[in-house]
Design a protein around this motif. Structure first.
Motif, PDB file in Angstrom:
ATOM      1  N   GLY A   1      -8.926   7.720  -1.302  1.00  0.00           N
ATOM      2  CA  GLY A   1      -9.410   6.385  -0.943  1.00  0.00           C
ATOM      3  C   GLY A   1      -8.785   5.349  -1.851  1.00  0.00           C
ATOM      4  O   GLY A   1      -8.589   4.199  -1.472  1.00  0.00           O
ATOM      5  N   SER A   2      -8.446   5.778  -3.080  1.00  0.00           N
ATOM      6  CA  SER A   2      -7.738   4.884  -3.999  1.00  0.00           C
ATOM      7  C   SER A   2      -6.252   4.851  -3.680  1.00  0.00           C
ATOM      8  O   SER A   2      -5.503   4.035  -4.223  1.00  0.00           O
ATOM      9  N   SER A   3      -5.788   5.737  -2.800  1.00  0.00           N
ATOM     10  CA  SER A   3      -4.384   5.756  -2.395  1.00  0.00           C
ATOM     11  C   SER A   3      -3.930   4.382  -1.932  1.00  0.00           C
ATOM     12  O   SER A   3      -4.645   3.688  -1.195  1.00  0.00           O
ATOM     13  N   GLY A   4      -2.733   4.010  -2.339  1.00  0.00           N
ATOM     14  CA  GLY A   4      -2.180   2.723  -1.938  1.00  0.00           C
ATOM     15  C   GLY A   4      -2.535   1.597  -2.882  1.00  0.00           C
ATOM     16  O   GLY A   4      -1.901   0.537  -2.858  1.00  0.00           O
ATOM     17  N   GLY A   5      -3.551   1.802  -3.721  1.00  0.00           N
ATOM     18  CA  GLY A   5      -3.945   0.768  -4.664  1.00  0.00           C
ATOM     19  C   GLY A   5      -2.831   0.439  -5.640  1.00  0.00           C
ATOM     20  O   GLY A   5      -2.042   1.304  -6.023  1.00  0.00           O
ATOM     21  N   GLY A   6      -2.746  -0.825  -6.043  1.00  0.00           N
ATOM     22  CA  GLY A   6      -1.654  -1.276  -6.879  1.00  0.00           C
ATOM     23  C   GLY A   6      -1.737  -0.827  -8.329  1.00  0.00           C
ATOM     24  O   GLY A   6      -2.822  -0.704  -8.893  1.00  0.00           O
ATOM     25  N   TRP A   7      -0.562  -0.570  -8.910  1.00  0.00           N
ATOM     26  CA  TRP A   7      -0.422  -0.298 -10.340  1.00  0.00           C
ATOM     27  C   TRP A   7       0.240  -1.515 -10.957  1.00  0.00           C
ATOM     28  O   TRP A   7       1.335  -1.923 -10.545  1.00  0.00           O
TER      29      TRP A   7
ATOM     30  N   THR B   1       0.852  -1.188   0.000  1.00  0.00           N
ATOM     31  CA  THR B   1       0.000   0.000   0.000  1.00  0.00           C
ATOM     32  C   THR B   1       0.894   1.247   0.000  1.00  0.00           C
ATOM     33  O   THR B   1       2.101   1.158  -0.215  1.00  0.00           O
ATOM     34  N   ALA B   2       0.310   2.395   0.229  1.00  0.00           N
ATOM     35  CA  ALA B   2       1.082   3.642   0.311  1.00  0.00           C
ATOM     36  C   ALA B   2       1.557   3.876   1.741  1.00  0.00           C
ATOM     37  O   ALA B   2       0.894   3.482   2.708  1.00  0.00           O
ATOM     38  N   GLY B   3       2.700   4.539   1.872  1.00  0.00           N
ATOM     39  CA  GLY B   3       3.200   4.856   3.204  1.00  0.00           C
ATOM     40  C   GLY B   3       2.229   5.709   3.986  1.00  0.00           C
ATOM     41  O   GLY B   3       2.073   5.549   5.197  1.00  0.00           O
ATOM     42  N   HIS B   4       1.538   6.633   3.302  1.00  0.00           N
ATOM     43  CA  HIS B   4       0.644   7.531   4.023  1.00  0.00           C
ATOM     44  C   HIS B   4      -0.638   6.853   4.474  1.00  0.00           C
ATOM     45  O   HIS B   4      -1.495   7.491   5.082  1.00  0.00           O
ATOM     46  N   CYS B   5      -0.744   5.560   4.215  1.00  0.00           N
ATOM     47  CA  CYS B   5      -1.900   4.797   4.691  1.00  0.00           C
ATOM     48  C   CYS B   5      -1.613   4.067   5.998  1.00  0.00           C
ATOM     49  O   CYS B   5      -2.501   3.420   6.553  1.00  0.00           O
ATOM     50  N   VAL B   6      -0.368   4.164   6.486  1.00  0.00           N
ATOM     51  CA  VAL B   6      -0.021   3.486   7.731  1.00  0.00           C
ATOM     52  C   VAL B   6       0.578   4.412   8.780  1.00  0.00           C
ATOM     53  O   VAL B   6       0.573   4.085   9.971  1.00  0.00           O
ATOM     54  N   HIS B   7       1.096   5.566   8.356  1.00  0.00           N
ATOM     55  CA  HIS B   7       1.796   6.442   9.285  1.00  0.00           C
ATOM     56  C   HIS B   7       1.601   7.899   8.873  1.00  0.00           C
ATOM     57  O   HIS B   7       1.545   8.203   7.684  1.00  0.00           O
ATOM     58  N   ALA B   8       1.530   8.789   9.832  1.00  0.00           N
ATOM     59  CA  ALA B   8       1.233  10.193   9.559  1.00  0.00           C
ATOM     60  C   ALA B   8       2.451  11.034   9.226  1.00  0.00           C
ATOM     61  O   ALA B   8       2.365  12.241   9.148  1.00  0.00           O
ATOM     62  N   GLY B   9       3.602  10.412   9.036  1.00  0.00           N
ATOM     63  CA  GLY B   9       4.765  11.121   8.544  1.00  0.00           C
ATOM     64  C   GLY B   9       5.502  11.948   9.574  1.00  0.00           C
ATOM     65  O   GLY B   9       5.420  11.712  10.771  1.00  0.00           O
ATOM     66  N   LYS B  10       6.219  12.971   9.079  1.00  0.00           N
ATOM     67  CA  LYS B  10       7.129  13.709   9.952  1.00  0.00           C
ATOM     68  C   LYS B  10       6.415  14.481  11.059  1.00  0.00           C
ATOM     69  O   LYS B  10       7.033  14.864  12.039  1.00  0.00           O
ATOM     70  N   SER B  11       5.131  14.709  10.907  1.00  0.00           N
ATOM     71  CA  SER B  11       4.402  15.454  11.935  1.00  0.00           C
ATOM     72  C   SER B  11       3.513  14.574  12.798  1.00  0.00           C
ATOM     73  O   SER B  11       2.736  15.071  13.603  1.00  0.00           O
TER      74      SER B  11
END
Length: 392
Positions: free
Chosen positions: A337-343, A179-189
């Protein structure tokens, strides 16, 4: 979109696809370490957490015995775990019931900056929008590897998309999801999101939202709910990821290792859904790719997150920073919502392979961009595989 239940109501989110700078995982120093035994919930409802993790978290003032009784809703800065070694995602049985899954329609993203005129590197003209096409039901027969990710953040319950991928350490028996990184963790902040779970072939029969209100869980999640017992992403995403502007997008990928909520029948995720995609970390450059297909559950209007869609297009190039890898970009009307979906594209062996995932898109939702997977992505993938490889 209907709000979720009051105690978990999400703040209003922009109705667009966008980057949420949120990805975190073990650093290079501990990436190959064996994980602690995964947290789980016993029949009496007590959450089992490895003692070493309990000790570390108690130093942060967190009592995990209170976690399932609501402590996980505490998003105070000092209680929002950020470090890779502090990842914790104990199973809370039936937390993701049909109503909560249906109502978790908030993407974790905010709009990416649509002005890329000042970017250096190779950027092709923006592609023409490609209308997303509904995947034919049942989804399991046409996109068996695809599914939906559910998780909780400070704003409430949120959603992303994901793909079952092969595990080199466990051939034919993978429990790994891309998936996408932003789907598991809120990043630097921020820190790790909570209650991360994957539902393969969500709403397999493509029922309308009104029908889902009366549908049993077996129809909404026909292959069960799979909880993340480990998640990992790039160090670059951890340090650069931001909620807007595309920062860190070139490294916006993550791997989640999952385990069944209720113990399952001894079968892995791959065995349960019957398929898993290989990941190509040396995919061809844009000029050599004839077509890419992006799959996901778009949740921002005009979509509602309940159905699976795909876009197919010849990719172009998008460079947000000359010092970072150039991203793939395709025309597509899918939204947040489609974020993280595979290409998926044709791999070097001529067979379908995952080559990217949805990361960012503009306010107008006319295109999507995803990272080109290379050595950094392969390092994350291999580290998660090795963690669960078992005895040699």
């Amino acid at each position: 979109m209907r709000p979720i239940r009051p105690t978990l109501a999400a703040a209003s989110m922009a109705a667009v696809l966008a980057l949420a700078a949120t990805a975190c995982g073990p650093s290079e120093d501990n990436a190959g370490d064996k994980p602690s035994a995964p947290a789980s919930q016993s029949a009496d409802g007590k959450i089992t957490i490895p003692d070493d993790l309990k000790d570390r978290l108690k130093e942060r003032g967190i009592d995990l015995d209170k976690w399932k009784n609501g402590e996980w809703k505490n998003w105070d800065k000092d209680k929002w775990l950020r470090e890779a070694q502090d990842f914790v995602n104990p199973i809370i049985e039936d937390l993701w019931d049909p109503d909560r899954m249906r109502d978790a329609d908030k993407p974790p993203e905010k709009p990416v900056d649509n002005d890329i005129s000042g970017d250096e590197g190779v950027t092709d003209p923006a592609p023409a929008p490609v209308d997303a096409q509904a995947v034919k039901a049942p989804y399991h027969a046409n996109a068996a590897e695809a599914g939906k990710v559910f998780f909780d953040g400070p704003q409430g319950s949120m959603v992303c998309s994901a793909t079952v991928v092969k595990d080199p350490a466990n051939p034919g028996k993978s429990n790994m999801v891309w998936t996408a990184g932003h789907c598991v963790h809120a990043g630097k902040s921020g820190g790790w999101y909570r209650n991360i779970a994957f539902v393969p072939s969500y709403n397999d029969g493509a029922k309308e939202t009104a029908e889902l209100e009366k549908a049993p869980k077996e129809e909404i999640a026909p292959y069960g709910v799979w909880w993340g017992d480990w998640a990992q992403t790039s160090d670059q995403w951890i340090s650069q990821g931001a909620a807007t502007g595309g920062q860190g997008a070139a490294y916006d990928f993550a791997v989640i290792h999952v385990t069944p909520e209720k113990g399952g029948n001894g079968k892995s995720l791959e065995e349960t859904v019957g398929s898993a995609l290989p990941v190509d970390f040396n995919a061809p450059a844009v000029p050599k790719i004839a077509n890419m297909t992006a799959t996901g559950y778009p949740a921002a209007p005009p979509y509602d997150g309940q159905k699976l869609f795909q876009c197919a297009d010849k990719p172009g190039r998008l460079s947000l920073n000359a010092d970072e890898p150039t991203m793939y970009r395709i025309g597509c009307t899918m939204t947040g919502g489609s974020s993280g979906g595979g290409w998926v594209a044709q791999g070097q062996d001529g067979k379908p392979a995952l080559v990217s995932n949805t990361s960012i898109g503009p306010v107008t939702a006319g295109w999507l961009a995803g990272p080109r997977l290379g050595k950094d992505a392969e390092g994350v993938y291999d580290a998660v595989s090795k963690k669960f490889a078992g005895p040699a």
